[in-house]
Design an enzyme around this catalytic site. Structure first.
Site, PDB file in Angstrom:
ATOM      1  N   LYS A   1       0.845  -1.209   0.000  1.00 44.14           N
ATOM      2  CA  LYS A   1       0.000   0.000   0.000  1.00 44.14           C
ATOM      3  C   LYS A   1       0.875   1.252   0.000  1.00 44.14           C
ATOM      4  CE  LYS A   1      -1.661   1.694   4.033  1.00 44.14           C
ATOM      5  NZ  LYS A   1      -1.406   3.117   4.302  1.00 44.14           N
ATOM      6  N   ASN A   2       1.891   1.269   0.856  1.00 46.70           N
ATOM      7  CA  ASN A   2       2.673   2.501   1.037  1.00 46.70           C
ATOM      8  C   ASN A   2       3.691   2.726  -0.065  1.00 46.70           C
ATOM      9  OD1 ASN A   2       1.125   2.996   3.212  1.00 46.70           O
ATOM     10  ND2 ASN A   2       2.639   2.406   4.747  1.00 46.70           N
TER      11      ASN A   2
ATOM     12  N   ARG B   1      -4.916  11.038   3.746  1.00 41.78           N
ATOM     13  CA  ARG B   1      -3.778  11.916   4.051  1.00 41.78           C
ATOM     14  C   ARG B   1      -2.728  11.868   2.966  1.00 41.78           C
ATOM     15  NH1 ARG B   1      -2.320  13.944   8.066  1.00 41.78           N
ATOM     16  NH2 ARG B   1      -0.160  13.490   7.591  1.00 41.78           N
TER      17      ARG B   1
ATOM     18  N   CYS C   1      -4.807  12.667  12.640  1.00 42.38           N
ATOM     19  CA  CYS C   1      -5.668  11.480  12.701  1.00 42.38           C
ATOM     20  C   CYS C   1      -5.465  10.869  14.085  1.00 42.38           C
ATOM     21  CB  CYS C   1      -5.307  10.503  11.595  1.00 42.38           C
ATOM     22  SG  CYS C   1      -3.697   9.811  11.796  1.00 42.38           S
TER      23      CYS C   1
ATOM     24  N   PRO D   1       1.703  16.650  11.114  1.00 47.39           N
ATOM     25  CA  PRO D   1       1.840  17.875  10.307  1.00 47.39           C
ATOM     26  C   PRO D   1       2.551  17.604   8.989  1.00 47.39           C
ATOM     27  CG  PRO D   1       3.459  17.831  12.073  1.00 47.39           C
ATOM     28  CD  PRO D   1       2.588  16.628  12.278  1.00 47.39           C
TER      29      PRO D   1
ATOM     30  N   ASP E   1       4.669  20.128   7.767  1.00 47.41           N
ATOM     31  CA  ASP E   1       5.576  21.284   7.697  1.00 47.41           C
ATOM     32  C   ASP E   1       6.845  20.996   6.896  1.00 47.41           C
ATOM     33  OD1 ASP E   1       5.893  19.510   9.924  1.00 47.41           O
ATOM     34  OD2 ASP E   1       7.477  20.807  10.674  1.00 47.41           O
ATOM     35  N   LEU E   2       7.340  19.757   6.997  1.00 47.52           N
ATOM     36  CA  LEU E   2       8.593  19.435   6.270  1.00 47.52           C
ATOM     37  C   LEU E   2       8.351  19.427   4.752  1.00 47.52           C
ATOM     38  CD1 LEU E   2       9.970  16.591   8.568  1.00 47.52           C
ATOM     39  CD2 LEU E   2      10.299  19.050   8.752  1.00 47.52           C
TER      40      LEU E   2
ATOM     41  N   ASP F   1       4.394   0.569  12.022  1.00 53.86           N
ATOM     42  CA  ASP F   1       3.177  -0.037  11.459  1.00 53.86           C
ATOM     43  C   ASP F   1       2.999  -1.489  11.870  1.00 53.86           C
ATOM     44  OD1 ASP F   1       3.324   1.760   8.276  1.00 53.86           O
ATOM     45  OD2 ASP F   1       2.737   2.367  10.295  1.00 53.86           O
TER      46      ASP F   1
ATOM     47  N   VAL G   1       7.703   7.016  16.921  1.00 52.37           N
ATOM     48  CA  VAL G   1       7.446   7.697  15.641  1.00 52.37           C
ATOM     49  C   VAL G   1       6.193   8.559  15.694  1.00 52.37           C
ATOM     50  CG1 VAL G   1       7.027   7.342  13.169  1.00 52.37           C
ATOM     51  CG2 VAL G   1       8.650   5.876  14.381  1.00 52.37           C
TER      52      VAL G   1
ATOM     53  N   ARG H   1      -8.765  -0.397   4.048  1.00 55.48           N
ATOM     54  CA  ARG H   1      -7.918   0.645   3.424  1.00 55.48           C
ATOM     55  C   ARG H   1      -6.532   0.075   3.119  1.00 55.48           C
ATOM     56  NH1 ARG H   1      -8.321   6.565   5.833  1.00 55.48           N
ATOM     57  NH2 ARG H   1      -6.693   6.704   4.269  1.00 55.48           N
TER      58      ARG H   1
HETATM   59  C1  EPZ Z   1       4.073   6.982   6.133  1.00 61.17           C
HETATM   60  O1  EPZ Z   1       3.293   8.021   6.692  1.00 61.17           O
HETATM   61  C2  EPZ Z   1       3.159   5.771   6.051  1.00 61.17           C
HETATM   62  N1  EPZ Z   1       2.029   6.075   5.174  1.00 61.17           N
HETATM   63  C3  EPZ Z   1       2.649   5.415   7.455  1.00 61.17           C
HETATM   64  O2  EPZ Z   1       1.864   4.226   7.325  1.00 61.17           O
HETATM   65  C4  EPZ Z   1       3.855   5.110   8.337  1.00 61.17           C
HETATM   66  O3  EPZ Z   1       3.411   4.834   9.651  1.00 61.17           O
HETATM   67  C5  EPZ Z   1       4.794   6.325   8.361  1.00 61.17           C
HETATM   68  O4  EPZ Z   1       5.181   6.660   6.997  1.00 61.17           O
HETATM   69  C6  EPZ Z   1       6.060   6.066   9.161  1.00 61.17           C
HETATM   70  O5  EPZ Z   1       6.721   4.957   8.664  1.00 61.17           O
HETATM   71  C7  EPZ Z   1       2.219   6.012   3.835  1.00 61.17           C
HETATM   72  O6  EPZ Z   1       3.309   5.763   3.346  1.00 61.17           O
HETATM   73  C8  EPZ Z   1       1.015   6.307   2.979  1.00 61.17           C
HETATM   74  P1  EPZ Z   1       6.152  10.379   8.210  1.00 61.17           P
HETATM   75  P2  EPZ Z   1       3.871   9.546   6.689  1.00 61.17           P
HETATM   76  O7  EPZ Z   1       6.063  11.638   7.422  1.00 61.17           O
HETATM   77  O8  EPZ Z   1       4.619   9.809   5.442  1.00 61.17           O
HETATM   78  C9  EPZ Z   1       6.198  13.601  11.671  1.00 61.17           C
HETATM   79  C10 EPZ Z   1       0.018   2.832   7.678  1.00 61.17           C
HETATM   80  O9  EPZ Z   1      -0.537   2.343   8.680  1.00 61.17           O
HETATM   81  N2  EPZ Z   1       6.176  14.589  10.583  1.00 61.17           N
HETATM   82  O10 EPZ Z   1       7.363   9.535   8.084  1.00 61.17           O
HETATM   83  O11 EPZ Z   1       2.744  10.456   7.044  1.00 61.17           O
HETATM   84  C11 EPZ Z   1       4.873  12.877  11.809  1.00 61.17           C
HETATM   85  O12 EPZ Z   1       3.982  13.610  12.619  1.00 61.17           O
HETATM   86  C12 EPZ Z   1       0.465   4.282   7.705  1.00 61.17           C
HETATM   87  O13 EPZ Z   1       0.230   2.223   6.605  1.00 61.17           O
HETATM   88  C13 EPZ Z   1       6.344  15.927  10.878  1.00 61.17           C
HETATM   89  O14 EPZ Z   1       6.503  16.316  12.030  1.00 61.17           O
HETATM   90  O15 EPZ Z   1       4.883   9.459   7.915  1.00 61.17           O
HETATM   91  C14 EPZ Z   1       5.269  11.569  12.441  1.00 61.17           C
HETATM   92  O16 EPZ Z   1       5.355  11.749  13.846  1.00 61.17           O
HETATM   93  C15 EPZ Z   1       0.231   4.948   9.055  1.00 61.17           C
HETATM   94  N3  EPZ Z   1       6.302  16.840   9.863  1.00 61.17           N
HETATM   95  C16 EPZ Z   1       6.677  11.309  11.891  1.00 61.17           C
HETATM   96  O17 EPZ Z   1       7.130  12.566  11.372  1.00 61.17           O
HETATM   97  C17 EPZ Z   1       6.133  16.447   8.551  1.00 61.17           C
HETATM   98  O18 EPZ Z   1       6.125  17.333   7.665  1.00 61.17           O
HETATM   99  C18 EPZ Z   1       6.708  10.278  10.773  1.00 61.17           C
HETATM  100  O19 EPZ Z   1       5.875  10.742   9.753  1.00 61.17           O
HETATM  101  C19 EPZ Z   1       5.966  15.080   8.272  1.00 61.17           C
HETATM  102  C20 EPZ Z   1       6.001  14.171   9.292  1.00 61.17           C
END
Ligand code: EPZ
Length: 440
Positions: free
Chosen positions: A28-29, A98, A122, A128, A130-131, A312, A334, A404
Site C-alpha cells: 500500500k505505502n 492523508r 488522525c 503535520p 511542515d517538512l 506499522d 514515531v 484501506r
Molecule cells: C508513512 O506516513 C506511512 N504512510 C505510514 O503508514 C507510516 O506509519 C509512516 O510513513 C512512518 O513509517 C504512507 O506511506 C502512505 P512520516 P507519513 O512523514 O509519510 C512527523 C500505515 O498504517 N512529521 O514519516 O505520514 C509525523 O507527525 C500508515 O500504513 C512531521 O513532524 O509518515 C510523524 O510523527 C500509518 N512533519 C513522523 O514525522 C512532517 O512534515 C513520521 O511521519 C511530516 C512528518
C-alpha cells in the site's frame, strides 16, 4: 458517546492454530506514491502487483479529478496522464486520504497552481506536513495556508536547492523527490527516509528517466530533467507490513505460517525480534516460514524510522506479546498517539499498563472474545490477531479502516485455517465507547 455500531464486522472464533502458506499483496505505502508520480509524465503508466484497497481507489479518484484516466483490473492498474493536468484535485477526495498531500510536489513540478486541503491529524497523531511545505518553498514554490487550504504556485517553475529534512519523513521525502526531478538544476536532499517504498518510487522515477543518485546513506542528489516518460510497466514491491502481520498471525495462534511473494530483507528487525522470542524463522529468496516453538520469551520493542522496528507493526506485535511468557514492553517513538489499541486489547482481557509512554504487557494471558473497535488500520490488525488467539468469539468493528490497507485479510487468514468472516450485521448488539476523534 454510545452508539450502535452497524458497520460490517470481522467475526472470529479464536483459539485455533493457523497452518499453511499465504501470498502477500503489493505494498500500500508504495503504490500510493507511485500513483501520484504518474502526474509527472504524460502517457500510459502500467503497474502490476497492485493491491485491491480503498486507499488505492481514493488515490485513483484524486488523479481522475485532475483529468487522468485510471483503471484497476485485479492486480493490474493503468493510468493515462494527459498533456495538461487539471488545476486542483477534488478536495473531498483529498480529505479522505492523508497521502493525497503527495500530489502537491508533482503538480508544482508540472508548473501548476495548486489548491488542496491541508491534511488533518488522525487518531495516531497530529501528523503535520511542515517538512513537505518547507522543502517545497526551498525549491521556489510559494505556499500560503488559509482556512485549512494550501494555496501553492511557482512563478517560474521549481529550482534545485539544498534541503535537509529535520526528520526522515517518508511522505516528506517522497513529495520533495517528486518535485525535484523536474526542477531546474540540482537538488541535494539530506536526512531522507530509507523505507523500501522510497526506493520503489526512486526506481520508478529512474525508469521514467529521472536523474537520481544516492550520494550518502541518507542523501540523494537529483538533477532536474525537462521531461519524464512512462516505462512499459512497473511491479509494486511486496507489502512488508502485511507480510509481518500474517507471520504474527501464525505466531500468536501457536501455528506455523509461511508467507510467500515477500521480500525477507525488508523485515530483518521483525524477524530478529521473533527469533529473540524463540520462534524459528526460515527465509528463502521470496518467502519467510515461521515455525512454532515451546519457548515464547517476552521482549522489548522500540519503534523507529527504517531500518528500525516499524511503527506499522507495533500494534500487531503488542497483541503477540500478550501470549509471551513474562513482562514485555513497547516504546512508540514515531507517532505521539499510537497506543489506542490498548484499551481495546484490554476488552479482550489483555494485561497492559502504560507508564511514561511505554506499554508494559504481561503474558501469557488467556484472552477472552469480545466486541472491539478498530480505531485505525494497524490497531485493527492487532485486534484481529488478538481475536485469533482469544477463547470464544470476537467481533472487530471499524473494518473500513482495515480494508484501506489490507487486501482480503480475512480471506488470507481463512486459507490459513482461521474461523473468520466479514458480516454486515453485528452478531450481538454492540455498545462501544466512541471518543470524538475516532468518530470521524
Ligand atoms: C508513512 O506516513 C506511512 N504512510 C505510514 O503508514 C507510516 O506509519 C509512516 O510513513 C512512518 O513509517 C504512507 O506511506 C502512505 P512520516 P507519513 O512523514 O509519510 C512527523 C500505515 O498504517 N512529521 O514519516 O505520514 C509525523 O507527525 C500508515 O500504513 C512531521 O513532524 O509518515 C510523524 O510523527 C500509518 N512533519 C513522523 O514525522 C512532517 O512534515 C513520521 O511521519 C511530516 C512528518
Amino acid at each position: 458517546m454510545h452508539e450502535k455500531i452497524t458497520s460490517p464486522s470481522l467475526n472470529i472464533k479464536g483459539g485455533q492454530p493457523l497452518y499453511g502458506e499465504v501470498c502477500v499483496s503489493g505494498a500500500k505505502n508504495s503504490v500510493l506514491p507511485l500513483l501520484f508520480s504518474t502526474l509527472l509524465a504524460e502517457g500510459e503508466h502500467e503497474f502490476h502487483n497492485v493491491p485491491c484497497l480503498t486507499d488505492v481507489t481514493m488515490a485513483g479518484d484524486i488523479l481522475t479529478s485532475l483529468g487522468l484516466f485510471t483503471k484497476q483490473e485485479g492486480p493490474r492498474l493503468r493510468v493515462i496522464t494527459p498533456p495538461e493536468l487539471g488545476k486542483c484535485p477534488d478536495p473531498s477526495a483529498v480529505k479522505k486520504m492523508r497521502a493525497g498531500i503527495l500530489c502537491l510536489g508533482p503538480l508544482l513540478a508540472r508548473g501548476n497552481e495548486v489548491q488542496l486541503p491541508l491534511p488533518g491529524g488522525c487518531v495516531i497523531g497530529k501528523r503535520p506536513v511542515d517538512l513537505h511545505l518547507e522543502g517545497l518553498r526551498k525549491l521556489g514554490a510559494s505556499l500560503e495556508i488559509k482556512d485549512n487550504l494550501i494555496y501553492a504556485k511557482t512563478e517560474k517553475g521549481l529550482k534545485g536547492s539544498e534541503i535537509t529534512l529535520k526528520l526522515p519523513s517518508v511522505g516528506g521525502t517522497e513529495n520533495l523527490l517528486m518535485a525535484a526531478v523536474l526542477a531546474e538544476g540540482k537538488t541535494r536532499l539530506q536526512n531522507i527516509a530509507l523505507e523500501p517504498e522510497i526506493f520503489d518510487l526512486i526506481s520508478y522515477l529512474k525508469k521514467m528517466s529521472a536523474l537520481i543518485k544516492q550520494t550518502a546513506p541518507r542523501e540523494l542528489l537529483i538533477e532536474g530533467v525537462e521531461k519524464l516518460t512512462p516505462p512499459p510497466s512497473h511491479s509494486v514491491i511486496p507489502d512488508r507490513i502485511e507480510a509481518g502481520t500474517l507471520l504474527m498471525a501464525g505466531a500468536i495462534t501457536k501455528g506455523e505460517v509461511t508467507v510467500k511473494n515477500c521480500e525477507p530483507k525488508h523485515l530483518t528487525v521483525l524477524l530478529n525480534k521473533l527469533k529473540e522470542c524463540g520462534f524459528i524463522i526460515e527465509t528463502g529468496e521470496t518467502h519467510i516460514a515461521l515455525k512454532k516453538s515451546s519457548v515464547r520469551k517476552s521482549v522489548h520493542i522500540k519503534t523507529h524510522y527504517y531500518p528500525g522496528f516499524p511503527t506499522d507493526l507495533q500494534a500487531q506485535f503488542m497483541a503477540l506479546m500478550t501470549q509471551l511468557e513474562g513482562l514485555s514492553s513497547v516504546e512508540e517513538t514515531v507517532f505521539e498517539n499510537r497506543f489506542r489499541h490498548i484499551s481495546e486489547l484490554k476488552r479482550l482481557k489483555a494485561d497492559i499498563e502504560v507508564t511514561n509512554q511505554t506499554a508494559h504487557i504481561k503474558g501469557p494471558t488467556l484472552l477472552k472474545g469480545a466486541n472491539v473497535e478498530a480505531t485505525d488500520l494497524r490497531a485493527g490488525a492487532g485486534l484481529v490477531l488478538a481475536g485469533l488467539a482469544a477463547e470464544g468469539e470476537t467481533s472487530v468493528f471499524g473494518t473500513h479502516h482495515l480494508i484501506r490497507g489490507y487486501d482480503n485479510l480475512h480471506g488470507k487468514l481463512q486459507t490459513l485455517g482461521a474461523s473468520i468472516d466479514l458480516s454486515d450485521s453485528p452478531k450481538k448488539p454492540v455498545n462501544i465507547e466512541i471518543s470524538p476523534e475516532n468518530a470521524v
